[in-house]
Each structure stands twice: as structure tokens, then as C-alpha cells.
Scaffold this motif. Structure first.
Motif, PDB file in Angstrom:
ATOM      1  N   THR A  95      -9.404 -26.511 -41.306  1.00 16.30           N
ATOM      2  CA  THR A  95      -8.406 -25.622 -41.880  1.00 16.30           C
ATOM      3  C   THR A  95      -8.817 -24.160 -41.682  1.00 16.30           C
ATOM      4  O   THR A  95      -9.952 -23.850 -41.330  1.00 16.30           O
ATOM      5  CB  THR A  95      -8.224 -25.904 -43.378  1.00 16.30           C
ATOM      6  N   THR A  96      -7.884 -23.265 -41.916  1.00 14.11           N
ATOM      7  CA  THR A  96      -8.148 -21.833 -41.762  1.00 14.11           C
ATOM      8  C   THR A  96      -9.344 -21.396 -42.601  1.00 14.11           C
ATOM      9  O   THR A  96      -9.470 -21.780 -43.773  1.00 14.11           O
ATOM     10  CB  THR A  96      -6.902 -21.033 -42.180  1.00 14.11           C
TER      11      THR A  96
ATOM     12  N   GLU B 154     -10.367 -32.388 -38.602  1.00  7.46           N
ATOM     13  CA  GLU B 154      -9.497 -31.309 -39.079  1.00  7.46           C
ATOM     14  C   GLU B 154     -10.337 -30.106 -39.475  1.00  7.46           C
ATOM     15  O   GLU B 154     -11.428 -30.249 -40.044  1.00  7.46           O
ATOM     16  CB  GLU B 154      -8.691 -31.792 -40.282  1.00  7.46           C
TER      17      GLU B 154
ATOM     18  N   THR C 204      -4.216 -24.462 -39.222  1.00  5.79           N
ATOM     19  CA  THR C 204      -5.191 -25.525 -39.036  1.00  5.79           C
ATOM     20  C   THR C 204      -5.297 -25.908 -37.564  1.00  5.79           C
ATOM     21  O   THR C 204      -4.291 -25.945 -36.850  1.00  5.79           O
ATOM     22  CB  THR C 204      -4.793 -26.756 -39.865  1.00  5.79           C
TER      23      THR C 204
END
Length: 238
Positions: free
Chosen positions: A54-55, A52, A32
Motif C-alpha cells: 500500500t501507499t 500487496e 497500491t
């Protein structure tokens, strides 16, 4: 010229009818990241100043015409208690940066949207060092150039420039200016012009790995790009 000076140089002369741009941020890192945004030159902060990612996920953000500023990714962040990141931290104690800049070293993406003549100006900058690879690709106009730093400079960073985590892993590579503060690396004082401040052995480490990115203050000829009326895809770890 430092990054602040270059952003001032790129401040837009507002053109009536200039278009806003849509930015899509995609994370291809195996971890992340927390992208951050910072307006420059007295411009208003964007609706998101930190988020944020994330992958394998993406997020979009609208940037108004006339906006100038930078984007970067924070890495290895702790969400327990006060929010903190090992690279790019804006020291806000929360995911949003709210007008605070990122800690050095950070790979920067710098933009002016709808500037002089309605042009967008953009670059990838390693003048404040490197933390992760990034690419910028205009969408909708095939004549506009992409730019990037796709190499992992951390893997070849000299010991004296390296930033390490508590386990000894290199997670960032500072510039020589950040590390030593010497005018010959910072292009200040007697070295404050393109004539008196040529590339150095340290800046060439960055340039050899990422030839399209700014490696030091006067690296304009190969590192600054323009486009008009495009949207942009920014990929972390392309």
C-alpha cells in the motif's frame, strides 16, 4: 540481446561464502502496487513471488547468494474475484505469481546476487517497456552506484506504443520491439549484434528520460551496475 539472454549472461559462478542480500521494497506511489518476483536461469523462486504494497508502506525480502531474476510492480489491480492487474499481470489469478512472468509493458529491476567474484549485478530495464518509475539504491556501501528510471514515461509515450485503460488514460508504454516485432528494434536476425543494432528513435525516447536504464538490448555501457555485500532499497515512484 534480449532480457532473457542478459539474465543468462549474468548467471552467477557460485562463490563459496558469497552473501545473501536483504531487499526492502517501498511504495511511494499514490496508489497500491503489487510487487512480483521471478527467478531466472533455473533458480528457485523466492519465498514471496507477489505481495500487496500500500501507499507509504515497505516490505522486506531475503534473497540468497546465487539467485538471479527480476522484480516489477503490478498496477491497477482488481481484488474482486480472480486477481487481475492492468499492468504487469502474471495471469495467475492470485496475488502470488508462482513462477509466471509479468505482462508487457513493465519496468523491470534485474538482479544477480553474489555472482562472478561475489559481485551483485543489477539494472533497471525498459526493454519490455515502462509502467511506473522505480529506483534501486545499495545500502551499506557508499561506493556502489544507484540506478533508476524516475521519469513518468507514460506522459510522453507515443500513441503507437501506448497502453490505455478503459477510460483512455495511458498506464503503460511498450517498447518498439514489443509493438512492431521488427528485428531492427528487437536486435534479432541481421540486427543481432551491438554493431548492427544501434539505438533507434524509439529507444532514445526511453533513454533521454531515463539515462541510467536499459532502453534497448545492447545498452550495457551505461545501464549495468555492480556492488558487493550490500542490501538494496527498491522504491516504486521514487
Amino acid at each position: 540481446m534480449d532480457i532473457k539472454g542478459r539474465l543468462l549472461l549474468l548467471l552467477p559462478l557460485f562463490i563459496s561464502g558469497a552473501l545473501s542480500a536483504n531487499f526492502t521494497f517501498t511504495n511511494k506511489c499514490p496508489y497500491t502496487v503489487w510487487p512480483a518476483t521471478l527467478a531466472g536461469g533455473g533458480k528457485s523462486q523466492l519465498s514471496l513471488t507477489g505481495f500487496e504494497l500500500t501507499t507509504s508502506s515497505s516490505s522486506s525480502l531475503s534473497v540468497p547468494a546465487g539467485w538471479s531474476g527480476r522484480f516489477w510492480a503490478r498496477t491497477f489491480c482488481s481484488t474482486a474475484g480472480n486477481f487481475r492487474c492492468n499492468t504487469g499481470d502474471c495471469s495467475s489469478g492470485q496475488v502470488t505469481c508462482n513462477g509466471a512472468g509479468g505482462a508487457i509493458p513493465s519496468t523491470l529491476v534485474e538482479f544477480t546476487v553474489g555472482g562472478n567474484g561475489g559481485l551483485d549485478f543489477y539494472d533497471v530495464s525498459l526493454v519490455d517497456g515502462f509502467n511506473i518509475p522505480v529506483s534501486v539504491t545499495p545500502q551499506g556501501d557508499s561506493s556502489c552506484n544507484s540506478t533508476s528510471c524516475v521519469a513518468n514515461i507514460n506522459s510522453i509515450c507515443p500513441h503507437e506504443l501506448s497502453v490505455v485503460d478503459p477510460n483512455g488514460a495511458i498506464i503503460g508504454c511498450k517498447s518498439a520491439c514489443n509493438t512492431f516485432g521488427d528485428p531492427k528494434y528487437c536486435c534479432t536476425g541481421d540486427y543481432g549484434s551491438p554493431v548492427t543494432c544501434p539505438p533507434t528513435n524509439y529507444s532514445m525516447i526511453f533513454k533521454n528520460k531515463c539515462p541510467l536504464a536499459y532502453s534497448y538490448a545492447y545498452d550495457d555501457k551505461t545501464s549495468l551496475f555492480t556492488c558487493m555485500g550490500a542490501n538494496y532499497l527498491i522504491i516504486f515512484c521514487p
